[in-house]
Motif scaffolding. Structure first.
Motif, PDB file in Angstrom:
ATOM      1  N   ASN A 104      38.845  46.576  41.528  1.00  0.00           N
ATOM      2  CA  ASN A 104      38.508  45.142  41.575  1.00  0.00           C
ATOM      3  C   ASN A 104      39.255  44.332  40.525  1.00  0.00           C
ATOM      4  O   ASN A 104      39.069  43.132  40.426  1.00  0.00           O
ATOM      5  CB  ASN A 104      37.008  44.944  41.386  1.00  0.00           C
ATOM      6  N   THR A 105      40.038  45.007  39.681  1.00  0.00           N
ATOM      7  CA  THR A 105      40.967  44.288  38.804  1.00  0.00           C
ATOM      8  C   THR A 105      42.276  44.149  39.568  1.00  0.00           C
ATOM      9  O   THR A 105      42.840  45.142  40.020  1.00  0.00           O
ATOM     10  CB  THR A 105      41.225  45.085  37.506  1.00  0.00           C
ATOM     11  N   VAL A 106      42.742  42.924  39.727  1.00  0.00           N
ATOM     12  CA  VAL A 106      43.994  42.710  40.453  1.00  0.00           C
ATOM     13  C   VAL A 106      45.083  42.288  39.470  1.00  0.00           C
ATOM     14  O   VAL A 106      44.899  41.377  38.654  1.00  0.00           O
ATOM     15  CB  VAL A 106      43.831  41.655  41.567  1.00  0.00           C
ATOM     16  N   LEU A 107      46.208  42.988  39.516  1.00  0.00           N
ATOM     17  CA  LEU A 107      47.387  42.610  38.750  1.00  0.00           C
ATOM     18  C   LEU A 107      48.245  41.712  39.649  1.00  0.00           C
ATOM     19  O   LEU A 107      48.474  42.047  40.814  1.00  0.00           O
ATOM     20  CB  LEU A 107      48.195  43.838  38.329  1.00  0.00           C
ATOM     21  N   LEU A 108      48.696  40.591  39.125  1.00  0.00           N
ATOM     22  CA  LEU A 108      49.566  39.680  39.890  1.00  0.00           C
ATOM     23  C   LEU A 108      50.915  39.655  39.179  1.00  0.00           C
ATOM     24  O   LEU A 108      51.039  39.141  38.066  1.00  0.00           O
ATOM     25  CB  LEU A 108      48.920  38.289  39.951  1.00  0.00           C
ATOM     26  N   ALA A 109      51.914  40.270  39.802  1.00  0.00           N
ATOM     27  CA  ALA A 109      53.166  40.562  39.099  1.00  0.00           C
ATOM     28  C   ALA A 109      54.314  39.659  39.562  1.00  0.00           C
ATOM     29  O   ALA A 109      54.575  39.532  40.758  1.00  0.00           O
ATOM     30  CB  ALA A 109      53.544  42.029  39.318  1.00  0.00           C
ATOM     31  N   THR A 110      54.995  39.060  38.588  1.00  0.00           N
ATOM     32  CA  THR A 110      56.123  38.156  38.848  1.00  0.00           C
ATOM     33  C   THR A 110      57.399  38.770  38.260  1.00  0.00           C
ATOM     34  O   THR A 110      57.476  39.023  37.055  1.00  0.00           O
ATOM     35  CB  THR A 110      55.862  36.778  38.203  1.00  0.00           C
ATOM     36  N   ASN A 130      58.339  53.445  39.781  1.00  0.00           N
ATOM     37  CA  ASN A 130      57.583  52.494  40.598  1.00  0.00           C
ATOM     38  C   ASN A 130      56.290  52.088  39.895  1.00  0.00           C
ATOM     39  O   ASN A 130      55.321  52.846  39.839  1.00  0.00           O
ATOM     40  CB  ASN A 130      57.292  53.131  41.966  1.00  0.00           C
ATOM     41  N   PHE A 131      56.275  50.870  39.366  1.00  0.00           N
ATOM     42  CA  PHE A 131      55.112  50.386  38.624  1.00  0.00           C
ATOM     43  C   PHE A 131      53.889  50.247  39.533  1.00  0.00           C
ATOM     44  O   PHE A 131      52.768  50.609  39.140  1.00  0.00           O
ATOM     45  CB  PHE A 131      55.421  49.034  37.971  1.00  0.00           C
ATOM     46  N   ALA A 132      54.080  49.722  40.739  1.00  0.00           N
ATOM     47  CA  ALA A 132      52.935  49.512  41.643  1.00  0.00           C
ATOM     48  C   ALA A 132      52.247  50.845  41.938  1.00  0.00           C
ATOM     49  O   ALA A 132      51.015  50.957  41.873  1.00  0.00           O
ATOM     50  CB  ALA A 132      53.394  48.844  42.934  1.00  0.00           C
ATOM     51  N   GLN A 133      53.050  51.848  42.248  1.00  0.00           N
ATOM     52  CA  GLN A 133      52.489  53.164  42.570  1.00  0.00           C
ATOM     53  C   GLN A 133      51.713  53.739  41.379  1.00  0.00           C
ATOM     54  O   GLN A 133      50.640  54.309  41.531  1.00  0.00           O
ATOM     55  CB  GLN A 133      53.626  54.101  42.972  1.00  0.00           C
ATOM     56  N   TYR A 134      52.263  53.553  40.180  1.00  0.00           N
ATOM     57  CA  TYR A 134      51.594  54.053  38.972  1.00  0.00           C
ATOM     58  C   TYR A 134      50.264  53.326  38.756  1.00  0.00           C
ATOM     59  O   TYR A 134      49.237  53.945  38.489  1.00  0.00           O
ATOM     60  CB  TYR A 134      52.510  53.867  37.752  1.00  0.00           C
ATOM     61  N   ALA A 135      50.301  51.994  38.863  1.00  0.00           N
ATOM     62  CA  ALA A 135      49.079  51.206  38.627  1.00  0.00           C
ATOM     63  C   ALA A 135      48.005  51.568  39.649  1.00  0.00           C
ATOM     64  O   ALA A 135      46.826  51.723  39.304  1.00  0.00           O
ATOM     65  CB  ALA A 135      49.405  49.716  38.684  1.00  0.00           C
ATOM     66  N   ASN A 361      62.328  56.802  31.017  1.00  0.00           N
ATOM     67  CA  ASN A 361      60.998  56.918  30.408  1.00  0.00           C
ATOM     68  C   ASN A 361      60.049  55.827  30.907  1.00  0.00           C
ATOM     69  O   ASN A 361      59.039  55.545  30.278  1.00  0.00           O
ATOM     70  CB  ASN A 361      61.165  56.797  28.882  1.00  0.00           C
ATOM     71  N   ALA A 362      60.374  55.214  32.057  1.00  0.00           N
ATOM     72  CA  ALA A 362      59.601  54.047  32.516  1.00  0.00           C
ATOM     73  C   ALA A 362      58.111  54.343  32.654  1.00  0.00           C
ATOM     74  O   ALA A 362      57.271  53.532  32.235  1.00  0.00           O
ATOM     75  CB  ALA A 362      60.162  53.535  33.841  1.00  0.00           C
ATOM     76  N   THR A 363      57.772  55.509  33.213  1.00  0.00           N
ATOM     77  CA  THR A 363      56.343  55.762  33.467  1.00  0.00           C
ATOM     78  C   THR A 363      55.549  55.866  32.163  1.00  0.00           C
ATOM     79  O   THR A 363      54.382  55.488  32.126  1.00  0.00           O
ATOM     80  CB  THR A 363      56.096  57.033  34.308  1.00  0.00           C
ATOM     81  N   VAL A 368      51.475  52.868  28.708  1.00  0.00           N
ATOM     82  CA  VAL A 368      51.110  51.969  27.596  1.00  0.00           C
ATOM     83  C   VAL A 368      50.344  50.764  28.158  1.00  0.00           C
ATOM     84  O   VAL A 368      49.331  50.323  27.610  1.00  0.00           O
ATOM     85  CB  VAL A 368      52.377  51.503  26.838  1.00  0.00           C
ATOM     86  N   ILE A 369      50.815  50.242  29.298  1.00  0.00           N
ATOM     87  CA  ILE A 369      50.189  49.060  29.902  1.00  0.00           C
ATOM     88  C   ILE A 369      48.795  49.388  30.443  1.00  0.00           C
ATOM     89  O   ILE A 369      47.816  48.693  30.143  1.00  0.00           O
ATOM     90  CB  ILE A 369      51.099  48.498  31.023  1.00  0.00           C
ATOM     91  N   THR A 370      48.680  50.462  31.232  1.00  0.00           N
ATOM     92  CA  THR A 370      47.366  50.754  31.832  1.00  0.00           C
ATOM     93  C   THR A 370      46.383  51.261  30.771  1.00  0.00           C
ATOM     94  O   THR A 370      45.189  50.976  30.857  1.00  0.00           O
ATOM     95  CB  THR A 370      47.479  51.756  33.009  1.00  0.00           C
ATOM     96  N   ASP A 371      46.882  51.961  29.742  1.00  0.00           N
ATOM     97  CA  ASP A 371      45.977  52.369  28.645  1.00  0.00           C
ATOM     98  C   ASP A 371      45.397  51.133  27.957  1.00  0.00           C
ATOM     99  O   ASP A 371      44.217  51.088  27.635  1.00  0.00           O
ATOM    100  CB  ASP A 371      46.715  53.220  27.599  1.00  0.00           C
ATOM    101  N   TYR A 372      46.258  50.141  27.719  1.00  0.00           N
ATOM    102  CA  TYR A 372      45.778  48.902  27.088  1.00  0.00           C
ATOM    103  C   TYR A 372      44.684  48.263  27.955  1.00  0.00           C
ATOM    104  O   TYR A 372      43.618  47.885  27.449  1.00  0.00           O
ATOM    105  CB  TYR A 372      46.935  47.926  26.878  1.00  0.00           C
ATOM    106  N   LEU A 373      44.945  48.170  29.245  1.00  0.00           N
ATOM    107  CA  LEU A 373      43.956  47.548  30.133  1.00  0.00           C
ATOM    108  C   LEU A 373      42.645  48.331  30.122  1.00  0.00           C
ATOM    109  O   LEU A 373      41.560  47.742  30.051  1.00  0.00           O
ATOM    110  CB  LEU A 373      44.506  47.453  31.560  1.00  0.00           C
TER     111      LEU A 373
END
Ligand SMILES: *[C@@H]1O[C@H](CO)[C@@H](O)[C@H](O)[C@H]1NC(C)=O
Ligand SMILES: *[C@@H]1O[C@H](CO)[C@@H](O)[C@H](O)[C@H]1NC(C)=O
Ligand SMILES: *[C@@H]1O[C@H](CO)[C@@H](O)[C@H](O)[C@H]1NC(C)=O
Length: 378
Positions: A104-110, A130-135, A361-363, A368-373
């Motif tokens: 129910n958390t939606v990321l809106l990516a630009t 692939n960021f979307a797949q990871y998220a 090393n993108a993933t 780092v991003i999803t851990d923060y969230l």
């Protein structure tokens, strides 16, 4: 974060929605494409200079733009003027097949300049890039779209397309997503997180500065405020897109693109943390952008002191666009621009250039991003 299997009933197909058309669909996601009408009415600038017809003219423009301020070169624009337009934005919403509390958390990516929405949803070795797949794997839902002028979104003159128009569009997408439109069976999200890369981060920060209530958090990648415009515009090594490849002949001469794979590497990649194959894929899929988008970045007010949500500022260590090639030490200013925010953090992704999603090393950066969230309760 216990995810449970969720049996989604066949959703009613909305007239404007199509089951996935994008080139790649993450296997862990239900994705749906939307064509979204937007009405733009905003202030901006008007191009009053000559509209160059060849690469000699473009290169002279780039040269003059990159000279020291003492040369008194000012971009050939005037303003503010009223800008009005109606456009269609093409976007994709993906949510996990296995739903969990984060869904129910939606990321809106630009995305930024030189790309389209596939920046977030790469078909190239998606388990790595692939960021979307990871998220989605972490349970989040994500909406990503083609910036106006790219992909399957509407096209307009590259002497008109500019950042205030993009902010106005992002504002509408954010409001509609919060209202539960374009989120498939998820409905209105509990929380909305705006995610940006580069020009997409400037668009995002410009929006939350003007409309601080619009989102619960922002994740800003590939963005800096100490950059020198001259370095930025010169490092791209730009050409007129329509003269470069006949697939772009429908774009007017306001659209530009870097010349070749080496110019691409110069701006987006840092050795040795990339593969030639990843670079080649990015080069093959590069997307022209409007010169007016680039030169209007400094026209917005990025002071977002009214924003009360969470902020993560995340750059590649060696980002030439955001920090002139070396980012350690440049994080202080954004904190002042977000002085009212919650749990502000500024982090660097080691051994990485401007194109964070393209490095080996993108993933680890996605983590780092999803851990923060997750730490912040999203
Ligand atoms: C055009 O945009 C301006 C804002 O810049 C707005 O005040 C005006 O109402 C708009 N006109 C139309 C016809 O939408
Ligand atoms: C930018 O926005 C901030 C916060 O709203 C405001 O205090 C400041 O005066 C604005 N700056 C300009 C140049 O308009
Ligand atoms: C990869 O990224 C992670 C997360 O930022 C970092 O801890 C690690 O040192 C990076 N590895 C390399 C080889 O740069």
């Amino acid at each position: 974060m216990h995810c449970f299997l969720y049996f989604s009933f066949l959703p009613i197909l909305l007239a404007q929605a199509h089951r996935i058309h994008t080139e790649y669909t993450p296997p862990n996601a239900n994705c749906i494409d939307y064509e979204i009408p937007v009405v733009v009415s905003t202030k901006g600038v008007e191009w009053i200079g000559p509209k160059r017809t060849d690469n000699y003219g473009l290169i002279d423009f780039v040269f003059l733009s990159s000279t020291r301020p003492e040369a008194n070169f000012t971009p050939p624009v005037t303003g503010p003027v009223d800008i009005n337009g109606t456009y269609t934005i093409s976007g994709t919403f993906c949510s996990p097949k296995t739903k969990c509390e984060h869904s129910n958390t939606v990321l809106l990516a630009t995305h930024g300049l030189g790309y389209d929405r596939s920046y977030w949803n790469s078909a190239f070795e998606p388990e790595k890039y692939n960021f979307a797949q990871y998220a989605v794997d972490k349970g989040y839902s994500i909406f990503f779209y083609d910036r106006l002028g790219t992909g399957r979104s509407s096209k307009l003159s590259g002497f008109v397309n500019q950042i205030s128009i993009q902010v106005s569009i992002l504002a509408q997408l954010a409001a509609q997503i919060k209202a539960g439109q374009y989120t498939d069976t998820i409905g209105p999200p509990k929380k909305l997180v705006l995610v940006g890369h580069s020009f997409g981060s400037f668009t995002t920060q410009g929006l939350v500065a003007a409309a601080p209530e619009i989102a619960d958090a922002v994740i800003l990648t590939g963005i800096g405020f100490t950059m020198q415009g001259g370095v930025v515009i010169e490092s791209f090594d730009l050409r007129v897109a329509a003269l470069k490849d006949k697939k772009w002949k429908g774009l007017d001469n306001g659209y530009v693109i870097w010349d070749d794979v080496y110019a691409n590497v110069n701006v987006f990649f840092k050795a040795p943390l990339y593969t030639i194959e990843a670079v080649a894929f990015s080069e093959k899929n590069k997307v022209p952008f409007a010169i007016t988008e680039l030169i209007t970045i400094p026209t917005l007010n990025y002071t977002a002191t009214g924003f009360k949500g969470n902020v993560l500022y995340f750059n590649g260590e060696y980002d030439i666009i955001a920090c002139g090639g070396y980012c350690p030490g440049v994080e202080q200013q954004p904190h002042a621009l977000f002085s009212g925010s919650k749990a502000f953090q500024s982090k660097l992704q080691p051994n990485t250039g401007h194109g964070l999603n393209g490095h080996k090393n993108a993933t680890a950066g996605y983590k780092v991003i999803t851990d923060y969230l997750m730490e912040q309760g999203f």
